[in-house]
Design a protein around this motif. Structure first.
Motif, PDB file in Angstrom:
ATOM      1  N   ASP A 154      -0.523   7.114   1.372  1.00  0.00           N
ATOM      2  CA  ASP A 154      -1.878   7.669   1.418  1.00  0.00           C
ATOM      3  C   ASP A 154      -2.910   6.598   1.747  1.00  0.00           C
ATOM      4  OD1 ASP A 154      -0.916  10.204   0.862  1.00  0.00           O
ATOM      5  OD2 ASP A 154      -1.424  10.109  -1.273  1.00  0.00           O
ATOM      6  N   GLU A 155      -2.767   5.433   1.113  1.00  0.00           N
ATOM      7  CA  GLU A 155      -3.698   4.332   1.396  1.00  0.00           C
ATOM      8  C   GLU A 155      -3.575   3.866   2.843  1.00  0.00           C
ATOM      9  OE1 GLU A 155      -4.025   2.063  -2.899  1.00  0.00           O
ATOM     10  OE2 GLU A 155      -2.201   1.779  -1.703  1.00  0.00           O
TER      11      GLU A 155
ATOM     12  N   LYS B 155       0.828  -1.208   0.000  1.00  0.00           N
ATOM     13  CA  LYS B 155       0.000   0.000   0.000  1.00  0.00           C
ATOM     14  C   LYS B 155       0.864   1.260   0.000  1.00  0.00           C
ATOM     15  CE  LYS B 155      -2.379  -1.198   3.690  1.00  0.00           C
ATOM     16  NZ  LYS B 155      -3.346  -1.174   4.773  1.00  0.00           N
TER      17      LYS B 155
ATOM     18  N   GLU C  89      -5.252   6.440   5.110  1.00  0.00           N
ATOM     19  CA  GLU C  89      -6.708   6.325   5.016  1.00  0.00           C
ATOM     20  C   GLU C  89      -7.203   5.105   5.795  1.00  0.00           C
ATOM     21  OE1 GLU C  89      -9.002   8.393   3.867  1.00  0.00           O
ATOM     22  OE2 GLU C  89      -7.548   9.849   3.127  1.00  0.00           O
ATOM     23  N   ASP C  90      -6.505   3.971   5.642  1.00  0.00           N
ATOM     24  CA  ASP C  90      -6.868   2.758   6.386  1.00  0.00           C
ATOM     25  C   ASP C  90      -6.741   2.981   7.890  1.00  0.00           C
ATOM     26  OD1 ASP C  90      -7.367   1.402   4.041  1.00  0.00           O
ATOM     27  OD2 ASP C  90      -5.513   0.215   4.106  1.00  0.00           O
TER      28      ASP C  90
END
Length: 112
Positions: free
Chosen positions: A5-6, A2, A9-10
């Motif tokens: 940013d991912e 990932k 967000e998670d």
């Protein structure tokens, strides 16, 4: 793998779920931007402190019914951002008013 940013967000979703705040919208980029302003305008450790206090203030305002979540968050981050920028400006102004003592002059005595 990932992206950062991912992952953020998670992580944000996981935190919101852990605090039973799934319906709250968090603008991760805006929070990080506020942290950046605090880190560069005050000192680096001011970043987490500023974002925590702004979040707490937003939660208090929202929880007491003063404003909806999104309005409370934007207002708190705006106050924190302005304060950090004003802090930096005041610090720069104070430094500019300090008289320049010039280069240090040695007494010629190495032990002095």
């Amino acid at each position: 793998m990932k992206s950062q940013d991912e992952t953020l967000e998670d992580w944000c979703r996981a935190l919101l779920q852990a605090f039973e705040l799934e319906d709250v919208e968090v603008d991760v980029d805006e929070v990080l931007a506020l942290a950046g302003v605090a880190a560069h305008s005050v000192v680096r450790p001011a970043a987490p402190l500023t974002t925590f206090i702004a979040g707490f203030a937003a939660g208090m305002a929202s929880g007491s019914g003063q404003a909806p979540d999104s309005v409370s968050m934007q207002a708190a981050m705006g106050v924190a951002r302005a304060l950090a920028m004003d802090y930096a400006a005041a610090d720069s102004a104070a430094a500019a008013q300090q008289p320049d003592s010039g280069p240090a002059v040695s007494s010629g005595n190495p032990g002095a």
